[in-house]
Structure formats: structure tokens, C-alpha cells
Write a protein that holds these residues in place. Structure first.
Motif, PDB file in Angstrom:
ATOM      1  N   LYS A  33       0.826  -1.199   0.000  1.00 38.81           N
ATOM      2  CA  LYS A  33       0.000   0.000   0.000  1.00 38.81           C
ATOM      3  C   LYS A  33       0.869   1.262   0.000  1.00 38.81           C
ATOM      4  CE  LYS A  33      -3.972  -2.187   2.213  1.00 38.81           C
ATOM      5  NZ  LYS A  33      -4.655  -2.378   3.507  1.00 38.81           N
ATOM      6  N   VAL A  34       2.122   1.120   0.464  1.00 38.98           N
ATOM      7  CA  VAL A  34       3.058   2.257   0.388  1.00 38.98           C
ATOM      8  C   VAL A  34       3.215   2.665  -1.071  1.00 38.98           C
ATOM      9  CG1 VAL A  34       5.450   2.966   0.746  1.00 38.98           C
ATOM     10  CG2 VAL A  34       4.292   1.572   2.493  1.00 38.98           C
ATOM     11  N   LEU A  35       3.526   1.705  -1.921  1.00 38.02           N
ATOM     12  CA  LEU A  35       3.686   2.008  -3.347  1.00 38.02           C
ATOM     13  C   LEU A  35       2.373   2.483  -3.958  1.00 38.02           C
ATOM     14  CD1 LEU A  35       5.903  -0.972  -4.583  1.00 38.02           C
ATOM     15  CD2 LEU A  35       6.620   1.324  -3.936  1.00 38.02           C
ATOM     16  N   GLN A  36       1.310   1.821  -3.525  1.00 38.58           N
ATOM     17  CA  GLN A  36       0.008   2.176  -4.087  1.00 38.58           C
ATOM     18  C   GLN A  36      -0.347   3.636  -3.794  1.00 38.58           C
ATOM     19  OE1 GLN A  36      -3.306  -0.096  -2.584  1.00 38.58           O
ATOM     20  NE2 GLN A  36      -4.076  -0.413  -4.667  1.00 38.58           N
ATOM     21  N   GLU A  37      -0.015   4.055  -2.588  1.00 36.57           N
ATOM     22  CA  GLU A  37      -0.330   5.440  -2.244  1.00 36.57           C
ATOM     23  C   GLU A  37       0.475   6.420  -3.100  1.00 36.57           C
ATOM     24  OE1 GLU A  37      -0.451   5.994   2.078  1.00 36.57           O
ATOM     25  OE2 GLU A  37      -1.776   4.260   2.262  1.00 36.57           O
TER      26      GLU A  37
ATOM     27  N   ILE B  45       8.424  -4.897 -11.213  1.00 31.43           N
ATOM     28  CA  ILE B  45       9.621  -4.183 -11.685  1.00 31.43           C
ATOM     29  C   ILE B  45      10.469  -3.753 -10.484  1.00 31.43           C
ATOM     30  CG2 ILE B  45      10.455  -2.120 -12.896  1.00 31.43           C
ATOM     31  CD1 ILE B  45       7.852  -2.303 -14.631  1.00 31.43           C
ATOM     32  N   ILE B  46       9.804  -3.182  -9.490  1.00 29.91           N
ATOM     33  CA  ILE B  46      10.542  -2.663  -8.337  1.00 29.91           C
ATOM     34  C   ILE B  46      11.199  -3.781  -7.534  1.00 29.91           C
ATOM     35  CG2 ILE B  46      10.181  -1.558  -6.080  1.00 29.91           C
ATOM     36  CD1 ILE B  46       8.429   0.470  -7.491  1.00 29.91           C
ATOM     37  N   ASP B  47      10.568  -4.945  -7.527  1.00 24.43           N
ATOM     38  CA  ASP B  47      11.152  -6.074  -6.787  1.00 24.43           C
ATOM     39  C   ASP B  47      12.542  -6.447  -7.306  1.00 24.43           C
ATOM     40  OD1 ASP B  47      10.983  -8.335  -4.884  1.00 24.43           O
ATOM     41  OD2 ASP B  47      11.019  -9.528  -6.716  1.00 24.43           O
ATOM     42  N   LYS B  48      12.819  -6.072  -8.559  1.00 25.86           N
ATOM     43  CA  LYS B  48      14.110  -6.445  -9.157  1.00 25.86           C
ATOM     44  C   LYS B  48      15.224  -5.471  -8.803  1.00 25.86           C
ATOM     45  CE  LYS B  48      11.876  -6.957 -13.245  1.00 25.86           C
ATOM     46  NZ  LYS B  48      11.598  -7.207 -14.669  1.00 25.86           N
TER      47      LYS B  48
ATOM     48  N   LEU C 212       8.713   6.954  -6.390  1.00 26.30           N
ATOM     49  CA  LEU C 212       8.667   5.519  -6.065  1.00 26.30           C
ATOM     50  C   LEU C 212      10.027   5.041  -5.561  1.00 26.30           C
ATOM     51  CD1 LEU C 212       6.589   3.959  -9.008  1.00 26.30           C
ATOM     52  CD2 LEU C 212       6.023   3.817  -6.574  1.00 26.30           C
ATOM     53  N   LEU C 213      11.061   5.410  -6.296  1.00 22.71           N
ATOM     54  CA  LEU C 213      12.393   4.925  -5.934  1.00 22.71           C
ATOM     55  C   LEU C 213      12.869   5.575  -4.635  1.00 22.71           C
ATOM     56  CD1 LEU C 213      14.086   4.669  -9.453  1.00 22.71           C
ATOM     57  CD2 LEU C 213      12.995   2.876  -8.083  1.00 22.71           C
ATOM     58  N   GLN C 214      12.465   6.807  -4.442  1.00 24.94           N
ATOM     59  CA  GLN C 214      12.796   7.503  -3.191  1.00 24.94           C
ATOM     60  C   GLN C 214      12.261   6.762  -1.982  1.00 24.94           C
ATOM     61  OE1 GLN C 214      14.148  10.469  -1.839  1.00 24.94           O
ATOM     62  NE2 GLN C 214      15.412  10.382  -3.675  1.00 24.94           N
ATOM     63  N   ILE C 215      11.018   6.410  -2.078  1.00 19.66           N
ATOM     64  CA  ILE C 215      10.352   5.860  -0.899  1.00 19.66           C
ATOM     65  C   ILE C 215      10.910   4.498  -0.488  1.00 19.66           C
ATOM     66  CG2 ILE C 215       8.358   4.555  -1.781  1.00 19.66           C
ATOM     67  CD1 ILE C 215       6.757   6.552   0.205  1.00 19.66           C
ATOM     68  N   LEU C 216      11.512   3.809  -1.470  1.00 19.22           N
ATOM     69  CA  LEU C 216      12.049   2.478  -1.179  1.00 19.22           C
ATOM     70  C   LEU C 216      13.180   2.509  -0.149  1.00 19.22           C
ATOM     71  CD1 LEU C 216      12.150   0.802  -4.701  1.00 19.22           C
ATOM     72  CD2 LEU C 216      10.412   0.588  -2.923  1.00 19.22           C
ATOM     73  N   SER C 217      13.805   3.664  -0.004  1.00 19.32           N
ATOM     74  CA  SER C 217      14.947   3.726   0.916  1.00 19.32           C
ATOM     75  C   SER C 217      14.523   3.991   2.360  1.00 19.32           C
ATOM     76  CB  SER C 217      15.923   4.816   0.443  1.00 19.32           C
ATOM     77  OG  SER C 217      15.253   6.062   0.468  1.00 19.32           O
ATOM     78  N   VAL C 218      13.240   4.183   2.571  1.00 19.56           N
ATOM     79  CA  VAL C 218      12.755   4.469   3.930  1.00 19.56           C
ATOM     80  C   VAL C 218      12.859   3.211   4.795  1.00 19.56           C
ATOM     81  CG1 VAL C 218      10.746   5.169   5.289  1.00 19.56           C
ATOM     82  CG2 VAL C 218      11.214   6.278   3.093  1.00 19.56           C
ATOM     83  N   LYS C 219      13.472   3.377   5.972  1.00 27.19           N
ATOM     84  CA  LYS C 219      13.692   2.205   6.829  1.00 27.19           C
ATOM     85  C   LYS C 219      13.011   2.322   8.189  1.00 27.19           C
ATOM     86  CE  LYS C 219      16.853   0.378   3.929  1.00 27.19           C
ATOM     87  NZ  LYS C 219      16.402  -0.628   2.983  1.00 27.19           N
TER      88      LYS C 219
ATOM     89  N   SER D  37      11.857  -1.291   1.083  1.00 25.28           N
ATOM     90  CA  SER D  37      12.346  -1.879  -0.178  1.00 25.28           C
ATOM     91  C   SER D  37      11.789  -3.291  -0.415  1.00 25.28           C
ATOM     92  CB  SER D  37      13.877  -1.925  -0.187  1.00 25.28           C
ATOM     93  OG  SER D  37      14.344  -2.932   0.687  1.00 25.28           O
ATOM     94  N   ILE D  38      11.144  -3.845   0.622  1.00 24.47           N
ATOM     95  CA  ILE D  38      10.567  -5.187   0.452  1.00 24.47           C
ATOM     96  C   ILE D  38       9.258  -5.088  -0.330  1.00 24.47           C
ATOM     97  CG2 ILE D  38       9.485  -7.127   1.704  1.00 24.47           C
ATOM     98  CD1 ILE D  38      12.590  -6.990   1.753  1.00 24.47           C
ATOM     99  N   VAL D  39       9.216  -5.752  -1.477  1.00 25.56           N
ATOM    100  CA  VAL D  39       8.042  -5.677  -2.343  1.00 25.56           C
ATOM    101  C   VAL D  39       7.523  -7.084  -2.671  1.00 25.56           C
ATOM    102  CG1 VAL D  39       7.174  -4.846  -4.544  1.00 25.56           C
ATOM    103  CG2 VAL D  39       8.894  -3.521  -3.334  1.00 25.56           C
ATOM    104  N   ARG D  40       8.445  -8.050  -2.758  1.00 23.93           N
ATOM    105  CA  ARG D  40       8.175  -9.438  -3.159  1.00 23.93           C
ATOM    106  C   ARG D  40       7.854  -9.544  -4.647  1.00 23.93           C
ATOM    107  NH1 ARG D  40      10.461 -12.868  -0.657  1.00 23.93           N
ATOM    108  NH2 ARG D  40       9.007 -14.478  -1.256  1.00 23.93           N
ATOM    109  N   GLY D  41       8.234 -10.683  -5.211  1.00 26.30           N
ATOM    110  CA  GLY D  41       8.189 -10.824  -6.668  1.00 26.30           C
ATOM    111  C   GLY D  41       6.931 -11.418  -7.262  1.00 26.30           C
TER     112      GLY D  41
END
Lengths: 534, 534
Positions: B279-283, B301-304, B330-337, B377-381
Motif C-alpha cells: 500500500k506504500v507504493l500504491q499510495e 519491476i521494483i522487486d528487481k 517511487l524509488l525515493q520511498i524504497l529507501s525508507v527504513k 524496499s521489500i516488495v516481493r516478486g
């Protein structure tokens, strides 16, 4: 402009009701299936779908073919669309390479196919109730194997096709689920376990000490014609003894099957074993100086004796190179049903009679004499058997063979290995269940969960999780209620899962470190300290 | 007359010694492999096989290519042929449609191929020691599932291919073991269990009461490139909760994995779980009004992101229709920990933050807080996840993901079913074993048979069978010695199978209704009445 029709194929199992309307309306959760587009019959334009349905019915066109011009006609579903019909999203609607954009070419929808909810023909799902039966059966396979000191093994379901291709004309060869993998290897879903066993034994070579006593419970595949009770996959319990040339090995194997059947409540009046030896046929063949290499093929032909006419058997034996008089003798001997008579025919010098006599003597010592009988017509349909062969059958004669096995002393050499004397059996999971049903011996296997833990309001979900965790740490099974549900619902669920106790996590009790317990069999209710719960 | 050569291909692992001789001699148990006859290189005539071998070696021709004219040259094996080389029977020699009978066409031998003793590439045998490990692992899967009140299910290994073909560009699609069966159906060995679960849930419809808590342990297949530790089949433990929209379900699932890991001796310092929500990506996508139907594809795509360069990810996102600024976000948000940071970025109104906060709060109550961490960054494939996703990883970072799962609330509708909220995980049998090895946590699992029963002479084989049967009826496991073997051999075997007792059946004792017992751990020896044995 008749080219501007789109063809919809509605799933025949969907029970849709339509009313004509004037706007194009695609509710996102209406299932519309468009398939076999190019092959579909062209049906003239209709003014409404209901008319189309009526007309199709009149014309004998299957009810699921509906032609509809998207530009001029449209429909919307009424209330009775079943919940199963879903998922036409907008990408399905506006994408697709088939449209040209002009008025004459309305959007072509992406082809969607509703998944068949059944498993592929001849295969099975195991929903919980079936899985409990399977686990119960496998548990008994394993327990008996353990009692006999056998070790469990397994092999890949997918093997090299070459492992299963023998030349003797076995049925099994034409029933292979075989294909070429992405690396251009010919592979097959295993139709039986013995060739894999042989492969592994060869691979292990001298690193294992004989005798090996191995068992396996594996799924096997055969593309058979489907008839009642025949499927294309089954699980097979195999026990094999590798490295014992004596008949003691066969005697031990039959003992294990009898032990298994007895555990299930099956008696010698339900099931028997027909026993013979392929050496009987071999001794006849040798009388006529027929080369040993025809042996497997002859056995395969003779095994079909109850399925095809005797004249056909004779023809096949002839064309395999067996002379008339030998064929006559072969077919004669198959009718022998006693060891005394066999000894009369074959003499007592050969191995066939000696082996069988020893087996019957051992059967007495093992305590299963009343289960077995000599029957020369038992040959078995696999090419590799060389000695004793046997088959379990239901005495009412209603079912296919329950299990079968025998000695295969020369299988390893056909794979380029060093021959080691061996014998084994296969016992499927299908016929035995039929038999248990017939005899009313199917066990009552229901789900049983020791505790159901339920928070009394949503804020206590975490507390309930803590309670569940404590119980689970103590080895107790817990169904944790994960949603805010009324108690009525919880009791219904408790009954369904045969819960022993209901643990209620309420606010006031929780604040005192307590939970409520209700013993569901007696109705007894009490409060208990969380730490005392076990 | 150079056409009259036959080409033999001797198996390279056969260690044959030849001496020239003048008669054609085909010992019935010599293996000669003739394959790829039509494609084989033509090699000139040689006067002897040993010469041919030498010459081939000199010419760089693989040692197993030998050309030999059957009519004029022949060979016989000397003594050193290993026992593995067997089975060229006369039918292989005189049959076959390829020969014309004339001198210029010597007999073409039937093609035989030595079986590869290894399982097909990427697959495994389970000899007893491996099988014990697998059974131990599966037992723990089952025990934990039982503690959590889950019911076991299974589905066919072979499913309709359509079940696994999704449009989102998943890796899994190109890795299908799929083929056409003999009935022209497109089928595939299942690469995962969830689609079958969804199929079965749709099929069951309203006959089951929700929530369902199901687990399965099934073999799955993927045609992957082979690298260290990657195979083409593995077993996967799945637990799924169908019918619970709340995050309590995900929390329960992670609790069960933690429970499993703890049982095996693994701690939170060995393994952690990275958790996020799709839902993070979806938002983010919704901010840019990107249609929901692109969601699955974007996730794939992002899972790769850790496997291919970021520029490539950007390109793929662009060509999927995502604008530059959205890609950046999208790519920015992936680095949030951290969840706090996430809330900062997304605001607290959306489901993503709320779900994750609830999950972390529940984790505390379940008692596994130290195992989990937020990681955007966890999205699953897999395309079908819609909410919380999680992945188990080894903290040393040496291994692939240990397990993974998440919520898939909209999978059922893609199969034409009615959507039901659901979540689940898959836990493979490969990486965990690697981890257990790394941590020295592999259990010591050896064969243990309670009794070994041995007749002291051949005449007592039947008596020994009786003794074994009595013990087995009492639930004792017995390895019955089936051959006449010296006692030294019996003791060696007893040690190998970790037998507790040796039961010796001797003549004089047997006549008194007694047997000899030796407790193997202590050396204690005594005689006992057969009936008192238990």
C-alpha cells in the motif's frame, strides 16, 4: 457495418440477468469472457442481449454465445449476478492490439479465461478432510515400515524418461506423462518408484551395506483412460529389500502388507494374496529352448490374459516368436491353482516349486497362511520381475488389485548397474480407500484444536495474542480468533473445530492477570491466572 | 566398403580392457552402448579396439568413440570388466530394422543407453539420511501448524498452466515446467502453491466457513538457472489465512514462522523479518493518478531493484507508463527504513502506515518484536500481493530469502472468483537447511531399530519370523535377518542400525520356547520365554 460486432462469450455457469440500457456500462466486477474470438460463429446484430439469448436458444447456438455491437447496444447486470463473477478491469477494456480505433472497429477486449476451479482431469485436491485421510493412511504405511525396520527414501517426481522406457511392450510406456524440458531433456513424471530406486542403488554403489530395506511413499503418474475409480495420479507405498536372494525377503514383504491391513481392521476374509513365480513360465520357456531375452515380453503378453481374448494372446505370443506348442503349454500352466499340481507339471527339480514351497512354509511361521494362495495366472504387468510375484485382491472381486510386487533380480543391469537380488511391492492409496469404504472401516477423522482463544473486545486482540503464544509455547494447539466477532460466532467456530476449551480474554479479568476458561464438553467455567494456564 | 562400419560408443566410465581375438564374441553381460548412430562421426576402420582407443586419444576424439567393423573385427573383454557393465542380450544383436542382411550392411545393434545414475539436473534424491532430515523438517512444519490450529491441505503437483500465467511480467512465468499432456491440455508443474489454494477456495465456495486456516507442504518446480544452492524443485511450507481482512492475520503468520525457527534453535540474532506494505507504493501511484491495474506490474519491476541497475528499473517503469516524477518518488520511498519516516512522507491518513503500525504493535504482544523491522524496499516478486509483505532473511546476509509472504486480497477475482481477504507465506526447505548448517543446528538423525532378530541356523528362519512377528505385534520395530550370516556380520549390522537389542533364535533355546537376548548398549545377556518378550 456488420463487421463492427464484438462477440462476447459469457461463462455458461454464470447466471446473469440483463436489462437493456442506453449507456455502455462495464461494472468493474462483472466477468465477461471473450475467447476463441477468431473461431467463434458470426451471429447477426441483436437489439438486446436477452433477445440474443432467446434467438440463440432457438437456433441451437450454445447459450454462452452472444453477439453484441458495443457502440449501439450495451447492458448492465442486475442484482442476481453471483459473487463469483468478477474482474474485468479497465485495462482489459481499453487495451489490446486488435482494435484499429475507427468506428467500424470497436474495442476488442483482452482475452480472459475463467480458471477451471477443478484440478486437472484425473488429479485430486486434498481439502482438509481428504488430507486427514491421506495422512492417516500414510501414517500407517510409515508405522508398519518402521516396525519392519525399513528406512524411508524418496526420488524426484520428475525423472529422465529413459528410466521408464523398457522394450517389453508394457502398458506403462504408452501412459507416460513425458515431455521435453526447457533444456531439451526428455523427462517424465514417474509412473512407478522402482526404476528410481534402482538408479539410486546403482549410484550409491558400495557405499551402502546390504541388505537395504527401504520404503517410499510417492506420487506416481499414468495417463490412463479415465474410468470409475481410476485416476491419473496416485500415491504408492513401496517397500523394497535389496540384497537378499532368499525367499525370506518376499515372505517379509507380504508380512508387512498383512500387518498393515490388520491395523486397518481388514481380515483374511476381506483380502487375499495370489502368489506365483515367474520362474514357472521361465521353466516352460526353457523346455522349448526359447531365449531368455523373450521372457519379459512373454510375461507382459500373458499378464493381459484377463483383459483381451485368448486368441489375441496367442497371436501376440506367436509374433513374439513363441511356437504353437510352447504357447499351448504356457497357457495350460496358467490355470494351475495348487502347488501340488504345479509340482506334478514342472517336476520338483526347478527353483519355481522350491521357492513357492519355502514361501508358503514361511507364511505359516509369520502367521499369514490364510491370506495367501498359489495361482499360476498371476504374472504382473511389469517387465522386470524374475521370481515370486504376488498380488493383493479383495475377496469379493469388486476392485482392482490392492497391491502387487515381486522379485526383480535383474533390473539393475538393465540400467548398466551391477545386478543385486531385490524384491518389493507397490501399494496404492486409491483401491485401499475404496475397500475401507466398502467394509465400513474408514476412520472418523475430524479436526481437533485444543483451545480457541477469543478477545472480548477489539482492544484486547494483543492480549489474546499473548495468551495464544503462552499456550502454544506449552505445546497446546490454539485457534486464535483474529477478528471482532460476536460470541455466538465464536461458539459455532469452537464446535466446528472441536475445541476442548474456550479461553475468553475480557478487560476486567485481563487487568487482574486472569482469563476466563470454558470447558466445552462439560460447560464448566472458571477464571484462571494466565501463568497457571496449561 | 567403408560404409560397412558400425560405430560403438562405449560408456566413458566403463573401465574395459580388450584383447584382439578372431571370433565375434558378445558375452551376454557386456554392455555396449550405441547411440546417436546417425549423427556420429565416421571414424576409419581399426584393426583392434585398443588401437582405436589409442588413435582416438591421439586425434583428440573422445575416448568413448570407437569404430569397429563387426564382420571383420571383433573383441572380447578380459577379466577386468567391472560388474556394472552388463546386459547386451542377443535380441539387441540380431534384431532391429536398420540392417539389410547383405555383407555390406552389418547388423545394426539396438540403441541402448546407460542410465544416468543421477537425478535430473536440479532435482534431488532423498536417500535415508536426507529423508530423515526432510521428515524432521516437515514434522516441525506440521507441529507448528498444528499449534496454530491450521488444517493441512494439498493440491496436484500438475496443474493447468493457465493457473500460473499472470500478465505482470513475473519471473515465474518464464520458469514454468509446462507442457501439453496426451489430451492436449496445457499443464504445468506447480511453481508455487497459492494459485492452487485460490482455485480450491473458489471451488469450495460457501461450503466452507471462514476464516480458513490452511497449511500445505508441497513440492514446487521452477526451471531456474542453476547456481550454488539453487535447485529446480523444492518443498515449500505454506500457511494461509483466508477470510481475515485485519492485520492480525499477518501478525499470526509471522508468529508461526518465529515459533518454527525457535523450535529449531534459531534466534532473533540469526534471522530477521523485513516488513513493508504494498500500500506504500500504491499510495505513491495514486498521488500521480496512475491506474490501479498497473500496480502489480510496477511491484514486479521494483522487486528487481537489487538484481538489475536502477537505470534499467527506471526504463522499465517508464515503458510501463509511469511518468518520470512518479518514478522518482517511487524509488525515493524504497529507501525508507523506519515507520516514523514513512509517516512523515505519506502522512498518517492512509492504510499503509496504519496497517504497519498495528502489525508492529501486535508483534510486541506475540513476543517477536526483536525479529521484525520495517523496510520499504521489500516488495516481493509475485504480482498478487496487495498489502503487508514480509521476508525472512539471515542477518549475516549470506543466503537467499528464507521465506516470504504477504496479503493477497484480490487474487481470487483474477481467477473469476469472489474476492476474499487472504494472506499467507511460503517457506522453502532449502535455505533453512543451509542456515542450520551454518549455525551448527542440524539435528543428529540416525536410524534406530529397537530389535535385530537373528536365527542361529538356516532351519530357524521360520522361528525367527515368528519372533519378529510377535515383537512387531507389540509395537516393537524389528530388523529381521533374512539370510544365513555369521554373527560378526550380525553385530556389525546391529551397530549400523543402532539396534537396542539382539534377539538370537537358537535351536536348544527354541525347543524350550526361549530366545536369547543381548542388550547392545550394556552387553547384558539373558534368556527369556518367547511370551515374556516385549
Amino acid at each position: 457495418m456488420t463487421a463492427s460486432t464484438s462477440l462476447f462469450i459469457l461463462h455458461p455457469r454464470l447466471n446473469l440477468y440483463y436489462k437493456p440500457c442506453t449507456t455502455i456500462l462495464f461494472p468493474s466486477r462483472l466477468n465477461i469472457y471473450l475467447r476463441h474470438f477468431s473461431q467463434a460463429p458470426t451471429v447477426p446484430l441483436f437489439s438486446s442481449i436477452s433477445f440474443a439469448l432467446r434467438r440463440n436458444r432457438r437456433l441451437g447456438i450454445p447459450g454462452n454465445f452472444i453477439s453484441q455491437n458495443l457502440r449501439t447496444h450495451s447492458f448492465s447486470p442486475c442484482s442476481a449476478i453471483p459473487a463469483q463473477s468478477v474482474s474485468l478491469n479497465s485495462s482489459d477494456n481499453d487495451g489490446g492490439g486488435g482494435r484499429s480505433g475507427a468506428l467500424s472497429s470497436p474495442p476488442v477486449m483482452e482475452v480472459l479465461e475463467k480458471i477451471d476451479v477443478n484440478p486437472p482431469k484425473g488429479t485430486r485436491d486434498f481439502p482438509p478432510e481428504e488430507m486427514r485421510l491421506r495422512n492417516w493412511l500414510f501414517h500407517n504405511f510409515r508405522e508398519v515400515s518402521r516396525l519392519f525396520g525399513f528406512e524411508e527414501v524418496d526420488y524426484p517426481v520428475l525423472e529422465s524418461e529413459a528410466l521408464f522406457i523398457r522394450k517389453a511392450g508394457e502398458e506403462i510406456r504408452d501412459q507416460l506423462y513425458s515431455f521435453e524440458d526447457r533444456g531439451n531433456r526428455r523427462v517424465a513424471l514417474r509412473p512407478e518408484l522402482t526404476p528410481s530406486l534402482a538408479r539410486l542403488v546403482i549410484q550409491k554403489g558400495k557405499s551402502v551395506s546390504l541388505p537395504l530395506k527401504w520404503f517410499a511413499i510417492g506420487q506416481c503418474w499414468r495417463y490412463e483412460r479415465m474410468t470409475r475409480g481410476r485416476r491419473r495420479e496416485h500415491y504408492q507405498w513401496n517397500m523394497d529389500i535389496i540384497g537378499v536372494p532368499e525367499v525370506t525377503a518376499e515372505a517379509e514383504l507380504i508380512s508387512s502388507i498383512v500387518t498393515f491391513l490388520k491395523r486397518l481392521g481388514i481380515t483374511a476374509s476381506d483380502v487375499g494374496f495370489k502368489v506365483s513365480s515367474r520362474k514357472v513360465l521361465q521353466e516352460v520357456l526353457r523346455r522349448y529352448s526359447i531365449p531368455d531375452n523373450l521372457f519379459g515380453q512373454v510375461c507382459i503378453i500373458i499378464d493381459k490374459i484377463e483383459k483381451i481374448p485368448q486368441d489375441e494372446i496367442k497371436r501376440e505370443l506367436n509374433s513374439a516368436g513363441i511356437a504353437e506348442d510352447a504357447v499351448f503349454d504356457l497357457l495350460q500352466i496358467l490355470s494351475v491353482k495348487s502347488l501340488d499340481k504345479l509340482e506334478e507339471v514342472l517336476g520338483s527339480a526347478g527353483d519355481a516349486v522350491a521357492d513357492l514351497k519355502q514361501l508358503f512354509s514361511l507364511a505359516e511361521k509369520f502367521g499369514y497362511s490364510e491370506w495367501i494362495q498359489f495361482d499360476a495366472s498371476i504374472v504382473r504387468g511389469l517387465a522386470y520381475y524374475t521370481g515370486i510375484v504376488f498380488e493383493g485382491f479383495d475377496r469379493e472381486g469388486k476392485l482392482r488389485a490392492i497391491c502387487g510386487g515381486g522379485r526383480y533380480d535383474r533390473l539393475l543391469s538393465t540400467f548398466g548397474g551391477n545386478d543385486i537380488p531385490a524384491c518389493g511391492f507397490g501399494f496404492g492409496d486409491a483401491v485401499i480407500v475404496e475397500l475401507l469404504k466398502e467394509k465400513g472401516l474408514l476412520p472418523d477423522l475430524s479436526l481437533q484444536v485444543q483451545n480457541i482463544v477469543c478477545p472480548l473486545d477489539q482492544e484486547l486482540q494483543g492480549a489474546a495474542a499473548t495468551v495464544a503464544t503462552i499456550l502454544r509455547q506449552k505445546g497446546q494447539s490454539v485457534d486464535l480468533v483474529l477478528q471482532n466477532k460476536p460470541l455466538k460466532w465464536v461458539f459455532k467456530r469452537a464446535a466446528r473445530i472441536n475445541a476442548g476449551r474456550l479461553i475468553l480474554v475480557g478487560n476486567s479479568e485481563w487487568q487482574r492477570g486472569m482469563v476466563g476458561v470454558k470447558i466445552l464438553s462439560t460447560g464448566e467455567q472458571y477464571e484462571i491466572k494466565l501463568n497457571d494456564l496449561d
